[in-house]
Design an enzyme around this catalytic site. Structure first.
Site, PDB file in Angstrom:
ATOM      1  N   GLU A   1       1.094  -0.931  -0.222  1.00 19.29           N
ATOM      2  CA  GLU A   1       0.017  -0.386  -0.052  1.00 19.29           C
ATOM      3  C   GLU A   1       0.701   1.460   0.104  1.00 19.29           C
ATOM      4  O   GLU A   1       1.993   0.680   0.092  1.00 19.29           O
ATOM      5  CB  GLU A   1      -1.132   0.375   1.791  1.00 19.29           C
TER       6      GLU A   1
ATOM      7  N   LYS B   1       1.634   5.368  -4.679  1.00 18.21           N
ATOM      8  CA  LYS B   1       1.787   3.716  -4.500  1.00 18.21           C
ATOM      9  C   LYS B   1       2.812   3.228  -5.423  1.00 18.21           C
ATOM     10  O   LYS B   1       3.087   2.481  -5.782  1.00 18.21           O
ATOM     11  CB  LYS B   1       1.431   2.025  -5.006  1.00 18.21           C
TER      12      LYS B   1
END
Ligand SMILES: [Zn+2]
Length: 258
Positions: free
Chosen positions: A3, A51
């Protein structure tokens, strides 16, 4: 699953190991970039954007996305790699460090001057210096009928949340992942997203429960059929997405989340 917090930590580690150093060898094991040679170039910095990972080397940017299984590792010269060599996609060596990108989802090399244009589709970065909650709220609100979990997971609205955070945030706010955006108080949700990801930014194990014990770090993610940690009701599991191709696993407690 990587994440935004994982990618942020990865960028910090790579930056500490590589920034200011000269590349001695580079090896792109990706057909489209097999001929790229960065040797002799200086590594300016390594940064995350949501990300996405951006390595600024010479007058180019090496852009990678970790997707599901990807990972960057830093090894010392002569040290054994921690994953099999056939999984390596990019190897960048300096005199003191070897950075290896394993199983990367996306790899791209482009001229440095194109960086801001190429990344401009991304919404505000939850862990970026220019985080802008109001902008994120207005981007999410622009699609009032979308399920909130889909809107939260869309990097064009806000960058940095993967499926773990999306599911956990919905639980923490007592909201069903399928609830429509127009029916969700967006400011407190976006504010919580920023606080939870920042609290995890420098942690080794991600937690949304405040509990560090293995198996107790998350409320609903990947816990289908287990009792809810708050009320004991069986956690439900389903799939949700903008279309058939983008379906993602979703979990919720039918009594805590409405
Ligand atoms: Zn519950």
């Amino acid at each position: 699953m990587p994440e935004g917090d994982t990618v942020y930590q990865t960028a910090k580690r790579l930056d500490a190991a590589l920034a200011g150093q000269v590349v001695t060898t580079s090896d792109f094991r990706v057909p489209a970039y097999a001929t790229v040679d960065l040797s002799g170039e200086i590594v300016h910095s390594v940064a995350s954007r949501g990300k996405h990972l951006l390595m600024r080397i010479g007058d180019r940017v090496v852009h990678s996305h970790l997707k599901m299984e990807g990972e960057w590792r830093v090894h010392r010269p002569g040290e054994r790699w921690r994953r099999p060599a056939f999984q390596a996609r990019i190897v960048i060596e300096t005199s003191s460090a070897i950075a290896v990108g394993f199983d990367l989802g996306t790899v791209e090399v482009f001229p440095a001057r194109e960086e801001s244009e190429r990344m401009s589709y991304l919404g505000p970065d939850l862990l970026g210096p220019d985080w802008n909650a109001a902008e994120a709220v207005s981007r999410i609100a622009a699609q009032p009928d979308a399920p909130i979990a889909v809107a939260l997971g869309d990097p064009r609205n806000l960058a940095g949340l993967g499926n773990v955070y999306v599911n956990e945030l919905c639980f923490l706010r007592g909201i069903r992942p399928t609830r429509a955006v127009h029916d969700v108080p967006l400011e407190p949700l976006v504010d919580l997203a920023s606080r939870v990801i920042r609290a995890n930014r420098d942690r080794i194990a991600r937690t949304t429960t405040g509990n560090d014990r293995r198996g107790e770090r998350l409320w609903v993610y990947s816990r289908g059929g287990e009792p809810c940690g708050r009320c004991g009701t069986r956690i439900e599991h389903g799939r949700l997405g903008r279309n058939e191709v983008e379906l993602r696993d979703t979990w919720w407690c039918p009594s805590c989340q409405r």
